[in-house]
Enzyme design. Structure first.
Site, PDB file in Angstrom:
ATOM      1  N   GLY A 105      -4.770  17.611 -13.880  1.00 12.60           N
ATOM      2  CA  GLY A 105      -5.534  18.811 -13.499  1.00 12.60           C
ATOM      3  C   GLY A 105      -4.695  19.799 -12.722  1.00 12.60           C
ATOM      4  CB  ALA A 106      -1.130  20.222 -12.351  1.00 12.37           C
ATOM      5  CG  ASN A 107      -5.512  23.497 -15.718  1.00 13.15           C
ATOM      6  OD1 ASN A 107      -5.763  22.309 -15.536  1.00 13.15           O
ATOM      7  ND2 ASN A 107      -6.453  24.401 -15.863  1.00 13.15           N
ATOM      8  CB  THR A 108      -6.891  25.761 -12.149  1.00 13.52           C
ATOM      9  OG1 THR A 108      -7.513  26.751 -11.343  1.00 13.52           O
ATOM     10  CG2 THR A 108      -7.839  24.579 -12.272  1.00 13.52           C
ATOM     11  N   GLY A 109      -6.283  25.458  -9.203  1.00 12.84           N
ATOM     12  CA  GLY A 109      -6.742  24.917  -7.916  1.00 12.84           C
ATOM     13  C   GLY A 109      -5.679  24.156  -7.133  1.00 12.84           C
ATOM     14  CB  ILE A 110      -6.112  21.121  -5.007  1.00 10.59           C
ATOM     15  CG1 ILE A 110      -7.202  21.745  -4.122  1.00 10.59           C
ATOM     16  CG2 ILE A 110      -5.240  20.164  -4.198  1.00 10.59           C
ATOM     17  CD1 ILE A 110      -8.299  20.773  -3.707  1.00 10.59           C
ATOM     18  N   GLY A 111      -4.376  21.205  -7.673  1.00  8.46           N
ATOM     19  CA  GLY A 111      -3.341  20.581  -8.511  1.00  8.46           C
ATOM     20  C   GLY A 111      -2.202  21.541  -8.810  1.00  8.46           C
ATOM     21  CB  SER A 171     -14.181  14.428  -1.751  1.00  9.45           C
ATOM     22  OG  SER A 171     -15.040  15.237  -0.988  1.00  9.45           O
ATOM     23  CE1 TYR A 193     -16.384  15.852  -6.990  1.00 11.80           C
ATOM     24  CE2 TYR A 193     -17.307  15.869  -4.774  1.00 11.80           C
ATOM     25  CZ  TYR A 193     -16.248  16.084  -5.632  1.00 11.80           C
ATOM     26  OH  TYR A 193     -15.035  16.518  -5.127  1.00 11.80           O
TER      27      TYR A 193
HETATM   28  N1  LIG Z   1     -12.233  22.145  -3.760  1.00 15.96           N
HETATM   29  C1  LIG Z   1     -12.707  21.359  -2.802  1.00 15.96           C
HETATM   30  O1  LIG Z   1     -13.344  21.835  -1.830  1.00 15.96           O
HETATM   31  C2  LIG Z   1     -12.502  19.894  -2.868  1.00 15.96           C
HETATM   32  C3  LIG Z   1     -11.858  19.279  -3.920  1.00 15.96           C
HETATM   33  N2  LIG Z   1     -11.712  17.926  -3.956  1.00 15.96           N
HETATM   34  C4  LIG Z   1     -11.040  17.266  -5.079  1.00 15.96           C
HETATM   35  O2  LIG Z   1      -9.830  17.910  -5.364  1.00 15.96           O
HETATM   36  C5  LIG Z   1      -9.464  17.709  -6.729  1.00 15.96           C
HETATM   37  C6  LIG Z   1      -8.993  19.021  -7.325  1.00 15.96           C
HETATM   38  O3  LIG Z   1     -10.102  19.899  -7.345  1.00 15.96           O
HETATM   39  P1  LIG Z   1      -9.990  21.495  -7.252  1.00 15.96           P
HETATM   40  O4  LIG Z   1      -8.612  21.941  -7.448  1.00 15.96           O
HETATM   41  O5  LIG Z   1     -10.742  21.914  -6.067  1.00 15.96           O
HETATM   42  O6  LIG Z   1     -10.899  21.869  -8.509  1.00 15.96           O
HETATM   43  P2  LIG Z   1     -10.613  22.753  -9.821  1.00 15.96           P
HETATM   44  O7  LIG Z   1     -11.924  22.769 -10.543  1.00 15.96           O
HETATM   45  O8  LIG Z   1     -10.003  24.042  -9.460  1.00 15.96           O
HETATM   46  O9  LIG Z   1      -9.561  21.871 -10.613  1.00 15.96           O
HETATM   47  C7  LIG Z   1      -9.952  20.693 -11.230  1.00 15.96           C
HETATM   48  C8  LIG Z   1      -8.953  20.326 -12.291  1.00 15.96           C
HETATM   49  O10 LIG Z   1      -9.435  19.149 -12.964  1.00 15.96           O
HETATM   50  C9  LIG Z   1      -9.363  19.382 -14.349  1.00 15.96           C
HETATM   51  N3  LIG Z   1     -10.297  18.593 -15.141  1.00 15.96           N
HETATM   52  C10 LIG Z   1     -11.637  18.584 -15.101  1.00 15.96           C
HETATM   53  N4  LIG Z   1     -12.120  17.778 -16.067  1.00 15.96           N
HETATM   54  C11 LIG Z   1     -11.052  17.271 -16.734  1.00 15.96           C
HETATM   55  C12 LIG Z   1     -10.884  16.417 -17.844  1.00 15.96           C
HETATM   56  N5  LIG Z   1     -11.923  15.922 -18.516  1.00 15.96           N
HETATM   57  N6  LIG Z   1      -9.633  16.102 -18.250  1.00 15.96           N
HETATM   58  C13 LIG Z   1      -8.557  16.617 -17.617  1.00 15.96           C
HETATM   59  N7  LIG Z   1      -8.648  17.451 -16.574  1.00 15.96           N
HETATM   60  C14 LIG Z   1      -9.887  17.778 -16.140  1.00 15.96           C
HETATM   61  C15 LIG Z   1      -9.657  20.869 -14.504  1.00 15.96           C
HETATM   62  O11 LIG Z   1      -9.250  21.313 -15.789  1.00 15.96           O
HETATM   63  P3  LIG Z   1      -9.880  22.666 -16.442  1.00 15.96           P
HETATM   64  O12 LIG Z   1      -9.241  23.807 -15.737  1.00 15.96           O
HETATM   65  O13 LIG Z   1      -9.501  22.555 -17.873  1.00 15.96           O
HETATM   66  O14 LIG Z   1     -11.358  22.593 -16.218  1.00 15.96           O
HETATM   67  C16 LIG Z   1      -8.800  21.402 -13.372  1.00 15.96           C
HETATM   68  O15 LIG Z   1      -7.468  21.456 -13.774  1.00 15.96           O
HETATM   69  C17 LIG Z   1     -10.697  17.115  -7.390  1.00 15.96           C
HETATM   70  O16 LIG Z   1     -10.497  15.732  -7.584  1.00 15.96           O
HETATM   71  C18 LIG Z   1     -11.815  17.342  -6.387  1.00 15.96           C
HETATM   72  O17 LIG Z   1     -12.817  16.364  -6.474  1.00 15.96           O
HETATM   73  C19 LIG Z   1     -12.155  17.142  -2.922  1.00 15.96           C
HETATM   74  C20 LIG Z   1     -12.782  17.697  -1.850  1.00 15.96           C
HETATM   75  C21 LIG Z   1     -13.039  19.113  -1.737  1.00 15.96           C
HETATM   76  C1  LIG Z   2     -21.520  25.793   5.335  1.00 13.83           C
HETATM   77  C2  LIG Z   2     -20.222  25.627   6.064  1.00 13.83           C
HETATM   78  C3  LIG Z   2     -19.168  24.971   5.540  1.00 13.83           C
HETATM   79  C4  LIG Z   2     -19.321  24.498   4.137  1.00 13.83           C
HETATM   80  C5  LIG Z   2     -18.777  23.437   3.581  1.00 13.83           C
HETATM   81  C6  LIG Z   2     -18.957  23.024   2.213  1.00 13.83           C
HETATM   82  C7  LIG Z   2     -19.994  23.675   1.386  1.00 13.83           C
HETATM   83  C8  LIG Z   2     -18.158  22.058   1.741  1.00 13.83           C
HETATM   84  C9  LIG Z   2     -18.127  21.571   0.406  1.00 13.83           C
HETATM   85  C10 LIG Z   2     -17.254  20.629   0.077  1.00 13.83           C
HETATM   86  C11 LIG Z   2     -17.066  20.120  -1.242  1.00 13.83           C
HETATM   87  C12 LIG Z   2     -17.562  20.832  -2.411  1.00 13.83           C
HETATM   88  C13 LIG Z   2     -16.395  18.959  -1.363  1.00 13.83           C
HETATM   89  C14 LIG Z   2     -16.037  18.356  -2.572  1.00 13.83           C
HETATM   90  O1  LIG Z   2     -15.539  17.253  -2.623  1.00 13.83           O
HETATM   91  C15 LIG Z   2     -17.889  24.820   6.314  1.00 13.83           C
HETATM   92  C16 LIG Z   2     -16.788  25.519   5.569  1.00 13.83           C
HETATM   93  C17 LIG Z   2     -17.531  23.370   6.530  1.00 13.83           C
HETATM   94  C18 LIG Z   2     -17.953  25.388   7.745  1.00 13.83           C
HETATM   95  C19 LIG Z   2     -18.785  26.534   7.867  1.00 13.83           C
HETATM   96  C20 LIG Z   2     -20.168  26.201   7.418  1.00 13.83           C
END
Ligand SMILES: NC(=O)C1=CN([C@@H]2O[C@H](COP(=O)(O)OP(=O)(O)OC[C@H]3O[C@@H](n4cnc5c(N)ncnc54)[C@H](OP(=O)(O)O)[C@@H]3O)[C@@H](O)[C@H]2O)C=CC1
Ligand SMILES: CC1=C(/C=C/C(C)=C/C=C/C(C)=C/C=O)C(C)(C)CCC1
Length: 321
Positions: A51-57, A180, A205
């Site tokens: 999942g390194a095409n976007t976000g944290i990855g 998470s 989730y």
């Molecule tokens: N963002 C946050 O606040 C938090 C994130 N996390 C964890 O961090 C990790 C990264 O998430 P984040 O960068 O935020 O999310 P994104 O949605 O930005 O990235 C998720 C990545 O996972 C890929 N993915 C989803 N489904 C599949 C699949 N079937 N096969 C291969 N790849 C797949 C997506 O691909 P595609 O682009 O094709 O959909 C994308 O590259 C996750 O495990 C998430 O649970 C944990 C806590 C908080």
């Molecule tokens: C409301 C609120 C918050 C919201 C947090 C949320 C909504 C977190 C979601 C986390 C996820 C999606 C985790 C996935 O694994 C903060 C920023 C803590 C602080 C300010 C008040």
């Protein structure tokens, strides 16, 4: 009287506005969280990130490429992956950034992917199980697993199983599993693992993220003494595409955006677990903000971890002792 109320309201809003303006720098710095301070290089090392095409990855891939690693971007959309690889190559000057197709919602595709990796790569020094899906409408993977449990846990479980010999041959090596804080709400519903009887996207989730923690601990136990470490990560609340299935969370993230990490900030703990010298022998632990983090009691239950391991092997039709 109405006028006085109105003036008071304006004054209160004004004070909040001024406070926000004065403190915004501090709030942002505080919310950015821990930073990986290690300057360790990864020249000659190979890193595979799902999942390194976007976000944290994507930001993890960029940071590790900047340290000289050969980075394999494993993603289901190759076009997106190629665009990201091009960007990272040009940003870091590291040409060793490659893209491979991996759909974690299809065990055949995972096997195909792993077969190609085993054929083409001499080493995997760092595996980062980062990909994830959150709160999607009820759906199943190709093999009939509930999507979040199937992708976030089972897909990565199978991938790790298929690559483990190569990882063992690449010691010292590290496996990082992105979980998470949401695991604290999770329960492993052994009587309805695929949420067929009842489905709540949020709880499913949380179950999958608890499974990530339990997998980390059980795998670390089984790899003890082999110089392959396994640790899990909570990246923080990070602005990314993860909220794509929840407009409520998307609005919350937008409203509180000052408190939400950027993907680069969110990648810090994954990078830390991948490179920090002091973690060379640390395994089976959970990290957040580049520091050891709290694990809920259900994430520390050895019996549940062993049972989940056995059930996962059974569901995937694999033997992994
Ligand atoms: N963002 C946050 O606040 C938090 C994130 N996390 C964890 O961090 C990790 C990264 O998430 P984040 O960068 O935020 O999310 P994104 O949605 O930005 O990235 C998720 C990545 O996972 C890929 N993915 C989803 N489904 C599949 C699949 N079937 N096969 C291969 N790849 C797949 C997506 O691909 P595609 O682009 O094709 O959909 C994308 O590259 C996750 O495990 C998430 O649970 C944990 C806590 C908080
Ligand atoms: C409301 C609120 C918050 C919201 C947090 C949320 C909504 C977190 C979601 C986390 C996820 C999606 C985790 C996935 O694994 C903060 C920023 C803590 C602080 C300010 C008040």
């Amino acid at each position: 009287r109405g006028k006085v109320t109105m003036l008071t309201l304006i004054a209160i809003l004004g004070v909040i506005g001024v406070l926000w303006y004065l403190l915004r720098g501090y709030i942002r710095r505080f919310s950015a969280g821990g930073v990986c301070m290690s300057s360790a290089r990864l020249d000659g090392k190979t890193v595979l990130i799902t999942g390194a095409n976007t976000g944290i990855g994507k930001e993890t891939a960029r940071a590790l490429a900047a340290r000289g690693a050969r980075v394999i971007i494993a993603c289901r959309d190759v076009l997106k992956g190629v665009a990201v690889a091009t960007e990272i190559r040009s940003d870091t000057g590291n040409q060793q950034v490659v893209v491979r197709r991996l759909d974690l919602a299809d065990t055949q595709a995972i096997r195909h992917f792993a077969k190609d990796i085993l054929k083409d790569e001499k080493h995997i020094h760092i595996l980062i199980n980062n990909a994830g899906v959150m709160m999607c409408p009820y759906s199943k993977t190709t093999d009939g697993f509930e999507m979040q449990f199937g992708v976030n846990h089972l897909g990565h479980f199978l991938l790790t199983h298929l690559l483990i010999d190569l990882i063992k041959q690449s010691v010292p090596s590290r496996i990082i599993i992105v979980s998470s804080l949401a695991h604290v709400v999770g329960r492993i519903k052994f009587d309805d693992l695929q949420s067929e009887r009842s489905y709540d996207g949020g709880l499913a989730y949380c179950q999958s993220k608890l499974a990530n923690i339990l997998f980390t601990r059980e795998l670390a136990k089984r790899l003890q003494g082999l110089r392959v470490t396994v640790n899990s990560v909570h990246p923080g609340s990070v602005k990314s595409e993860l909220v794509r299935h929840s407009s409520m969370l998307a609005i919350l993230f937008w409203l509180f955006s000052m408190f939400i990490k950027t993907p680069k900030e969110g990648a810090q703990t994954s990078v830390y677990c991948a490179v920090a010298e002091e973690l060379e022998f640390v395994s089976g632990k959970h990290f957040s903000d580049c520091s050891p983090a709290f694990v809920a009691p259900q994430g520390r239950n050895e019996e549940t971890a062993k049972r989940l391991w056995d059930v996962s092997c059974e569901l995937l039709g694999i033997k992994w002792e």
